[in-house]
Write a protein that holds these residues in place. Sequence first.
Motif, mmCIF file in Angstrom:
data_model
loop_
_atom_site.group_PDB
_atom_site.id
_atom_site.type_symbol
_atom_site.label_atom_id
_atom_site.label_comp_id
_atom_site.label_asym_id
_atom_site.label_seq_id
_atom_site.Cartn_x
_atom_site.Cartn_y
_atom_site.Cartn_z
ATOM 1 N N GLY A 157 76.463 -89.172 49.750
ATOM 2 C CA GLY A 157 76.090 -88.051 50.608
ATOM 3 C C GLY A 157 75.824 -86.880 49.762
ATOM 4 O O GLY A 157 74.763 -87.141 49.046
ATOM 5 N N ASP A 158 76.088 -85.635 50.144
ATOM 6 C CA ASP A 158 75.725 -84.498 49.241
ATOM 7 C C ASP A 158 76.177 -84.612 47.847
ATOM 8 O O ASP A 158 77.382 -85.170 47.488
ATOM 9 N N VAL A 183 74.498 -96.410 49.013
ATOM 10 C CA VAL A 183 73.890 -96.307 50.492
ATOM 11 C C VAL A 183 73.687 -94.658 50.421
ATOM 12 O O VAL A 183 74.453 -94.084 50.573
ATOM 13 N N ARG A 184 72.430 -94.423 50.858
ATOM 14 C CA ARG A 184 71.922 -92.871 51.251
ATOM 15 C C ARG A 184 71.216 -93.354 52.520
ATOM 16 O O ARG A 184 70.074 -93.655 52.648
ATOM 17 N N TYR A 208 60.803 -87.928 53.015
ATOM 18 C CA TYR A 208 62.332 -87.949 53.246
ATOM 19 C C TYR A 208 62.875 -89.123 52.608
ATOM 20 O O TYR A 208 64.021 -89.091 51.977
ATOM 21 N N GLU A 209 62.446 -90.376 52.518
ATOM 22 C CA GLU A 209 62.940 -91.587 52.167
ATOM 23 C C GLU A 209 62.766 -91.412 50.572
ATOM 24 O O GLU A 209 63.827 -91.731 49.956
ATOM 25 N N ALA A 214 65.649 -90.255 45.634
ATOM 26 C CA ALA A 214 66.071 -89.361 43.959
ATOM 27 C C ALA A 214 67.370 -88.889 44.099
ATOM 28 O O ALA A 214 67.892 -88.644 42.974
ATOM 29 N N VAL A 215 67.999 -88.854 45.314
ATOM 30 C CA VAL A 215 69.345 -88.253 45.322
ATOM 31 C C VAL A 215 70.280 -89.453 44.583
ATOM 32 O O VAL A 215 71.196 -89.165 43.746
ATOM 33 N N LEU A 216 69.955 -90.589 45.183
ATOM 34 C CA LEU A 216 70.710 -91.924 44.581
ATOM 35 C C LEU A 216 70.603 -91.833 43.134
ATOM 36 O O LEU A 216 71.611 -92.036 42.439
#
Length: 292
Positions: A157-158, A183-184, A208-209, A214-216
């Motif tokens: 998540g965040d 999973v994000r 957005y994908e 990038a967060v992952l």
Amino acid sequence: MALPLVVGVDGSESSLQALDWAVDEAARHELPLHLVSASRWERYEGRLPSFGTDRPTGAVAAENIVATCAERATSRNPDVKVSAEVLAEDTVMALLEQSHEAFAVVTGSRGRGAIAGTLLGSVSLAVAARAVSPVAVVRGGEENRAGALRRVVLAVGDLVEGSAAVRFAFREARARDAALHAVRSWRRPAHPHAGQSPLEGDASGLIYEEQAAAVLSEVLDPAAHEHDDVTVHREVIEGAAHRVLVDVSVQADLLVVGALRRRDHTGLQLGRVSHTVLHHSACPVVIVPQQV
């Protein structure tokens, strides 16, 4: 000395499933297992005749429960060191207190007093929302509970929620000799900008994908370098996070979710995603607190 894995037992079928899961988990991590049965019998003791020799029935029942559960745990795995105690207090408060000195607290998804049709018992929900340690709520099908799928899912998540949950998930995957699936979820805007063409809308979705991917990477890369023996799969999936996680839980042995614990807040501290997976996941769920 290793912190114990604490499991709350009350004699219900759900708590017996949690006990069996906890025995296996303790064996994986070479942890002692501590069984707790809480009873509020003490508050009624004043109603008993002063000359009576009988012990309160609540205390007797609780002691019978822990004794039976301890025997069951030892039969399941004699190598796991098992201890047990009866605490004369509220179940939630007893388990919350235990969480201060626990590797994790394990509960079933429903207790003896669960109302027919409810999805999660009030004790499990309250402990998951407030405990200092990670809390495992054992639910789902037999195959999922048994760890037969060799797949640990980490909900990403965040960023602020992530570090403790990431460490826990990697440790679980290693102990289970399982792959870690991080999973994000992501969602495109509900309403395109005025005048936006379909192609521009597709490009917006791609942005957005890519942001989710990038967060992952930001969350996983440091831990992945430290756990290079764990196979990591990264998935970015379009959709609402709570629905995505319930869907992927069907093929998982464990779902790991981070949860913020604000020091100045004493109430229930679970977001919508945690609430949903605790009620609907097809596999056991671990809520890992992150202090902020």
